[in-house]
Design an enzyme around this catalytic site. Structure first.
Site, short mmCIF file in Angstrom:
data_model
loop_
_atom_site.label_atom_id
_atom_site.label_comp_id
_atom_site.label_asym_id
_atom_site.label_seq_id
_atom_site.Cartn_x
_atom_site.Cartn_y
_atom_site.Cartn_z
N LYS A 191 4.46 5.44 4.32
CA LYS A 191 3.85 4.12 4.19
C LYS A 191 3.69 3.41 5.53
O LYS A 191 3.40 2.20 5.56
CB LYS A 191 4.70 3.24 3.25
CG LYS A 191 4.81 3.79 1.83
CD LYS A 191 5.64 2.87 0.97
CE LYS A 191 5.78 3.41 -0.45
NZ LYS A 191 6.60 2.53 -1.32
N ARG A 206 12.54 -2.38 -9.50
CA ARG A 206 11.09 -2.26 -9.59
C ARG A 206 10.65 -2.30 -11.04
O ARG A 206 11.30 -1.74 -11.92
CB ARG A 206 10.62 -0.96 -8.95
CG ARG A 206 11.17 -0.69 -7.56
CD ARG A 206 10.85 -1.79 -6.59
NE ARG A 206 9.44 -2.07 -6.50
CZ ARG A 206 8.56 -1.35 -5.80
NH1 ARG A 206 8.98 -0.29 -5.13
NH2 ARG A 206 7.29 -1.68 -5.77
N PRO A 233 0.82 -1.21 0.00
CA PRO A 233 0.00 0.00 0.00
C PRO A 233 0.86 1.26 0.00
O PRO A 233 1.84 1.36 0.73
CB PRO A 233 -0.80 -0.13 1.31
CG PRO A 233 -0.82 -1.60 1.60
CD PRO A 233 0.50 -2.12 1.11
N GLU A 234 0.48 2.20 -0.84
CA GLU A 234 1.21 3.46 -0.92
C GLU A 234 0.54 4.50 -0.03
O GLU A 234 -0.46 4.22 0.64
CB GLU A 234 1.29 3.90 -2.39
CG GLU A 234 1.98 2.83 -3.25
CD GLU A 234 2.16 3.23 -4.70
OE1 GLU A 234 2.21 4.44 -5.01
OE2 GLU A 234 2.25 2.32 -5.55
#
Length: 316
Positions: free
Chosen positions: A50, A303, A2-3
């Site tokens: 975060k 990423r 989750p950001e």
């Protein structure tokens, strides 16, 4: 994982329970003795990037001004970033991930999650994994069968039942006691204290711009989804060194980072899902085929990145 917008919504789900006493606890966490939370009062709830922070104290002690101050700060931040709030409820269904993205998210989660306690404090730091979430007064239910064909509901890491009758449920997260929320709100892209000047100086570095955007020292709460989307909106190739970009381009990118994050939070509070333009897509909105690559600093975590070669041309 989750950001920032998702974790901010989690904090809004926990804030109504501030001031209440824990009557019963449960959960599958092995690194945290959940029974230590029994009969404690939830005194404060904060979010930094975060990470979600919950403060607990003795039930007979006063709640103190911290929770009130935090509530006022939360209201001010909400007025600044999300003028209309919807119902507080469960978070949306998790966005589907490819297997490669799952691996990268898991590795990145381990890199950001705390590994060792600094000593027993009264703040519980919660760092969420790829499908981490918080539910208020409800449990998560299986939306589909697993690989073995079983319909098994997710197992919560922590369940807090309060004397009022309500409860909070935490899924797929790491929890650690700490003495205080060690975070700099000036780096939080959703904070009213976000320092644009410091962020702009970071973007001017000669590193590829997609590396800098994920540096939580300057862009706390900004994750892989936001990175992909704002680079497309700004028409910047992800591997462009920041030092080669004009200041006006960097300022526009920063505007998109704040705007996109704020709008995502706003939509979450209204129960609306995210509709990415390039993240995990095959074509951009203009119909151009997208490219995908795994990028990251040497010795760091890589990423997955999506970009449009025509809309985001490489800078030589």
């Amino acid at each position: 994982m989750p950001e920032g917008p998702s974790v901010r919504k989690f904090q809004l789900l926990t804030s109504p329970f501030v001031g209440q006493v824990v009557a019963k606890v449960g959960g599958s966490s092995r690194k945290l003795s959940v029974n230590d939370l029994n009969a404690l009062r939830l005194q404060d709830s904060q979010v930094h990037g975060k990470n979600l922070y919950l403060a607990f104290g003795a039930a007979e002690g006063p709640v103190g001004p911290t929770a009130e101050e935090t509530a006022l700060q939360g209201e001010a931040a909400c007025r600044a970033h999300c003028p209309a709030q919807g119902q507080q409820g469960q978070d949306g269904a998790p966005h589907p991930y490819s297997q490669d993205e799952e691996l990268q998210e898991a590795q990145h989660s381990r890199s950001e999650a705390p590994e060792a306690a600094e000593g027993r404090g009264n703040w519980l730091r919660i760092h969420f994994g790829m499908f981490g979430s918080v539910r208020a007064n409800e449990f998560s239910r299986a939306s589909r069968a697993n690989k073995r064909g079983d319909w098994k509901d997710p197992v919560p890491r922590l369940v807090l039942h309060f004397e009022s009758g309500g409860f909070l449920v935490f899924y797929n997260c790491r929890m650690l006691w700490c003495s205080s929320p060690r975070a700099d709100p000036a780096s939080d892209i959703l904070s009213v204290e976000f320092h644009r000047g410091r962020a702009l100086r970071a973007l001017c570095a000669p590193d590829p711009i997609c590396y800098t955007l994920l540096d939580q020292r300057y862009f706390s709460g900004l994750g892989n989804i936001i990175k992909n989307e704002i680079l497309y909106l700004a028409r910047i190739h992800p591997l462009t060194p920041g030092s080669l970009l004009a200041l006006s381009d960097l300022e526009r990118l920063l505007d998109y980072a704040v705007q996109f994050s704020s709008e995502w939070l706003h939509n979450k509070l209204r129960g609306q899902g995210l509709h990415p333009q390039v993240y995990q897509k095959e074509q951009c909105p203009l119909g151009h085929p997208l490219m995908k690559g795994t990028f990251g600093p040497s010795g760091g975590f890589k990423r997955l990145t999506w970009w449009c070669p025509q809309c985001q041309p490489a800078v030589l």
